[in-house]
Scaffold this motif. Structure first.
Motif, PDB file in Angstrom:
ATOM      1  N   ALA A   1       1.137  -1.554   0.242  1.00  0.00           N
ATOM      2  CA  ALA A   1       0.105  -0.254   0.238  1.00  0.00           C
ATOM      3  C   ALA A   1       1.252   1.324  -0.025  1.00  0.00           C
ATOM      4  O   ALA A   1       0.534   1.938  -0.950  1.00  0.00           O
ATOM      5  CB  ALA A   1      -1.007   0.123   1.398  1.00  0.00           C
TER       6      ALA A   1
ATOM      7  N   THR B   1      -4.580   1.770   0.232  1.00  0.00           N
ATOM      8  CA  THR B   1      -4.622   1.236   1.484  1.00  0.00           C
ATOM      9  C   THR B   1      -4.449   0.054   2.364  1.00  0.00           C
ATOM     10  O   THR B   1      -4.053  -0.667   1.236  1.00  0.00           O
ATOM     11  CB  THR B   1      -6.268   1.175   2.336  1.00  0.00           C
ATOM     12  N   GLU B   2      -3.605  -0.307   3.339  1.00  0.00           N
ATOM     13  CA  GLU B   2      -3.471  -1.886   3.831  1.00  0.00           C
ATOM     14  C   GLU B   2      -4.609  -2.343   3.668  1.00  0.00           C
ATOM     15  O   GLU B   2      -4.310  -3.301   3.026  1.00  0.00           O
ATOM     16  CB  GLU B   2      -3.276  -1.253   5.414  1.00  0.00           C
TER      17      GLU B   2
ATOM     18  N   GLN C   1      -5.509  -3.502  -0.009  1.00  0.00           N
ATOM     19  CA  GLN C   1      -4.156  -4.450  -0.576  1.00  0.00           C
ATOM     20  C   GLN C   1      -4.473  -4.918   0.369  1.00  0.00           C
ATOM     21  O   GLN C   1      -3.396  -6.802  -0.936  1.00  0.00           O
ATOM     22  CB  GLN C   1      -2.575  -3.922   0.220  1.00  0.00           C
TER      23      GLN C   1
ATOM     24  N   ASP D   1       1.062   3.570  -3.406  1.00  0.00           N
ATOM     25  CA  ASP D   1       0.762   5.775  -3.126  1.00  0.00           C
ATOM     26  C   ASP D   1       1.490   6.659  -3.254  1.00  0.00           C
ATOM     27  O   ASP D   1       1.191   7.261  -3.626  1.00  0.00           O
ATOM     28  CB  ASP D   1       0.242   5.617  -1.204  1.00  0.00           C
TER      29      ASP D   1
END
Length: 179
Positions: free
Chosen positions: A20, A43-44, A47, A24
């Motif tokens: 992530a 975002t985590e 992902q 980003d």
């Protein structure tokens, strides 16, 4: 296989936070070559969901997924995707390199890694496609022995528009299907 300080590891669910962060960090760098991504993708949690789906495809033999690491940072990805068995024995390559790690030979090393993996998986051919404007990726494919064989108009919907692609092919062997 890769320049000093870089390692290649299989994609794992625990890679979600690092992946992530990499996506980003490379949002603008990858934007012209990728589909439009929702904010959740970066975002985590996004992902984790993406990786989970991809690992299901790996388990089905449809994908072979790897990440390129530099220390604790993901700085690229390498995939054999759309793996087809039977008479074709082929796959498509997909790869990207972090904007902060370009011009270090990582694209070529990553694609050479995918060619090696394809041999290990007893594949016959690899395909690649690039946006017409993606000259660096075309150069990487050519340096690794891929040959251009055509162009498809409006092939992929990338960066908000249908984009033409150039197609490449690499034949790995000319014997009968193996394995």
């Amino acid at each position: 296989m890769h320049p000093e300080g870089y390692t290649v590891c299989r994609l794992a669910l625990d890679d979600a936070a690092a992946l992530a962060a990499a996506y980003d960090r490379n949002r603008e760098h990858l934007k012209p070559w990728e589909p439009t991504r929702p904010d959740a993708f970066f975002t985590e949690a996004g992902q984790r969901e993406t990786i989970s789906g991809r690992l299901d495809q790996v388990a089905q033999g449809l994908y072979d997924c790897w990440l390129l690491w530099h220390g604790h940072d993901v700085v690229g990805a390498a995939n054999l995707q759309n793996i087809v068995r039977g008479a074709m024995q082929g796959a498509d390559v997909g790869y990207w390199i972090d904007h902060g790690h370009l011009r270090r030979g990582l694209g070529v090393a990553t694609l050479e890694f995918l060619v090696e993996r394809a041999h290990e998986l007893n594949l016959h051919r690899l395909g690649g496609s690039t946006n017409v404007a993606n000259l660096p990726s075309q150069q990487v494919l050519r340096r690794c022995g891929f040959q251009e064989y055509g162009r498809i108009p409006e092939f992929l919907y990338l960066d908000g528009a249908w984009q033409d692609s150039i197609l490449f092919n690499l034949v790995l062997h000319d014997g009968p299907p193996r394995g």
